[in-house]
Design a protein around this motif. Structure first.
Motif, short mmCIF file in Angstrom:
data_model
loop_
_atom_site.label_atom_id
_atom_site.label_comp_id
_atom_site.label_asym_id
_atom_site.label_seq_id
_atom_site.Cartn_x
_atom_site.Cartn_y
_atom_site.Cartn_z
N THR A 103 0.85 -1.19 0.00
CA THR A 103 0.00 0.00 0.00
C THR A 103 0.88 1.24 0.00
OG1 THR A 103 -0.08 0.26 2.40
CG2 THR A 103 -1.67 -1.27 1.40
N ALA A 104 0.25 2.40 -0.09
CA ALA A 104 1.00 3.66 -0.07
C ALA A 104 1.79 3.81 1.22
CB ALA A 104 0.04 4.83 -0.24
N ASP A 105 1.34 3.13 2.29
CA ASP A 105 1.99 3.24 3.59
C ASP A 105 2.92 2.06 3.87
OD1 ASP A 105 0.33 5.64 4.71
OD2 ASP A 105 -1.12 4.24 3.87
N GLY A 106 3.12 1.18 2.87
CA GLY A 106 4.08 0.11 3.00
C GLY A 106 3.55 -1.20 3.54
N PHE A 107 2.24 -1.33 3.72
CA PHE A 107 1.67 -2.58 4.22
C PHE A 107 1.47 -3.57 3.07
CE2 PHE A 107 -0.47 0.81 6.89
CZ PHE A 107 0.46 0.73 7.93
N GLU A 108 1.52 -4.88 3.40
CA GLU A 108 1.16 -5.88 2.39
C GLU A 108 -0.24 -5.54 1.88
OE1 GLU A 108 -0.92 -8.91 0.66
OE2 GLU A 108 -1.23 -8.78 2.84
N LEU A 109 -0.44 -5.65 0.57
CA LEU A 109 -1.60 -5.05 -0.07
C LEU A 109 -2.93 -5.59 0.45
CD1 LEU A 109 -2.17 -2.90 -2.19
CD2 LEU A 109 -2.16 -4.70 -3.93
N GLN A 110 -3.03 -6.89 0.67
CA GLN A 110 -4.31 -7.44 1.13
C GLN A 110 -4.58 -7.09 2.59
OE1 GLN A 110 -5.49 -11.39 -0.89
NE2 GLN A 110 -3.26 -11.57 -0.68
N PHE A 111 -3.59 -7.24 3.44
CA PHE A 111 -3.76 -6.88 4.85
C PHE A 111 -4.03 -5.38 4.98
CE2 PHE A 111 -2.00 -5.86 9.12
CZ PHE A 111 -2.83 -6.68 9.88
N GLY A 112 -3.30 -4.58 4.21
CA GLY A 112 -3.46 -3.13 4.28
C GLY A 112 -4.79 -2.65 3.78
N THR A 113 -5.29 -3.26 2.70
CA THR A 113 -6.56 -2.83 2.11
C THR A 113 -7.75 -3.45 2.83
OG1 THR A 113 -5.50 -2.64 -0.07
CG2 THR A 113 -7.91 -2.78 -0.02
N ASN A 114 -7.76 -4.77 2.94
CA ASN A 114 -8.91 -5.47 3.47
C ASN A 114 -9.13 -5.21 4.96
OD1 ASN A 114 -8.92 -6.50 0.89
ND2 ASN A 114 -8.41 -8.59 1.48
N HIS A 115 -8.03 -5.08 5.70
CA HIS A 115 -8.18 -4.87 7.15
C HIS A 115 -7.81 -3.47 7.60
CE1 HIS A 115 -7.98 -5.16 11.43
NE2 HIS A 115 -6.67 -5.00 11.44
N LEU A 116 -6.55 -3.06 7.42
CA LEU A 116 -6.11 -1.80 8.03
C LEU A 116 -6.86 -0.58 7.48
CD1 LEU A 116 -2.25 -2.38 8.24
CD2 LEU A 116 -3.91 -2.43 10.12
N GLY A 117 -7.13 -0.57 6.18
CA GLY A 117 -7.88 0.55 5.62
C GLY A 117 -9.26 0.66 6.23
N HIS A 118 -9.95 -0.46 6.37
CA HIS A 118 -11.28 -0.45 6.98
C HIS A 118 -11.21 -0.17 8.48
CE1 HIS A 118 -12.91 -2.82 3.38
NE2 HIS A 118 -13.55 -1.68 3.41
N PHE A 119 -10.18 -0.67 9.13
CA PHE A 119 -9.99 -0.38 10.56
C PHE A 119 -9.89 1.13 10.79
CE2 PHE A 119 -7.22 0.66 14.11
CZ PHE A 119 -7.70 -0.13 15.14
#
Length: 292
Positions: A103-119
């Motif tokens: 992701t733009a913030d350096g997270f693995e794309l699925q974890f960053g999008t599916n979880h952290l973005g929604h969190f």
């Protein structure tokens, strides 16, 4: 086999519902159904052009706002700009088994999008939410494990399906911990979750070899339900009279097809200590905390 919930879908008239990724797949189907029930639906999408095209095909009041869950600056901008009261937030958007990406913030794309973005989105909007938060998980959560030593796949070899399972397990752990926090805060808002079963959506068509994609699409086409059927668990989780931390999915063939009902989750998804730890780590990674 649980009790069917499709007859328990309540009216969404005059309610404001924000749904992420509502321009395609089950998100689009759910948004269209809700708009047809006279709700005000807000499509929070990465691609405004696709979002507007989807909105034009729906009957009712449908707004389109830009949101990129893979960029926390975009998440924060959406939350700052959308100040209306929200009756229901549906965390629907997701990606499935892409090649290793960040992701733009350096997270693995699925974890960053599916979880952290929604969190981050949920916590930033909680002060405006009046009824419930719905998060869409997957039967794939059953293969997931939360690897706190390497959440972002920086040390071990990347496995797309394992990363997907981790992100979908995180969705359910997020839901249970969010509900615990609502209860502790004596809030009337609830957190629920849903999964579509096996639905023929574009999630299965994006990645991998063309041959594998063709075979996968053919098999799924034979045994899966369509997007409208796949969206019914989301509608139930969003509108039915069910308890907080409920999980809704199809009732037949090991939760792959059929009418929506309350379903079980893996033992890992019921681990309250892991849910609390994941919440704390998610706050640290996103810089966003529970506001209530």
């Amino acid at each position: 086999m649980g009790t069917r919930l499709d007859d328990n879908i309540s009216s969404a008239a005059d309610r404001t519902i924000v749904i992420t990724g509502g321009n395609s797949g089950i998100g689009r189907a759910a948004a269209s159904m809700l708009a047809g029930m006279d709700a005000r639906v807000v499509l929070a999408v990465r691609d405004l052009g696709k979002g507007r095209a989807a909105a034009e095909s729906m009957r009712g009041i449908v707004d389109v706002q830009r949101l990129d869950l893979a960029d926390l600056d975009s998440v924060k901008a959406f939350a700052e700009n959308f100040t209306d009261p929200i009756d229901i937030l549906i965390n629907n958007a997701g990606i499935m088994v892409p090649p290793l990406g960040r992701t733009a913030d350096g997270f693995e794309l699925q974890f960053g999008t599916n979880h952290l973005g929604h969190f981050a989105l949920t916590n930033l909007l909680l002060g405006q939410i009046r009824d419930r938060v719905v998060t869409v998980s997957s039967i794939g959560h059953r293969s997931g494990t939360i690897d706190f030593d390497d959440l972002n796949w920086e040390r071990k070899p990347y496995k797309p399906m394992a990363a997907y399972g981790q992100s979908k397990l995180a969705n359910l752990l997020f839901t249970s911990e969010l509900q615990r926090r609502f209860s502790d805060a004596s809030s009337s808002v609830i957190a629920t979750a849903a999964h579509p079963g096996l639905a023929a959506t574009n999630l299965y068509k994006r990645e991998g070899s063309r041959v594998l994609a063709s075979v996968t699409e053919a098999v799924i086409g034979l045994i899966s339900q369509n997007e409208q059927q796949g969206a019914l668990p989301t509608l139930c989780a969003a509108t039915a009279d069910i308890p907080g931390n409920s999980y809704v999915g199809p009732r037949r063939l090991k939760e792959t097809t059929g009418q929506p009902t309350l379903v079980d989750r893996s033992d890992e998804a019921k681990d309250a200590e892991v849910a609390r730890r994941l919440w704390k780590v998610s706050e640290e990674l996103t810089g966003v905390e529970f506001p209530l």
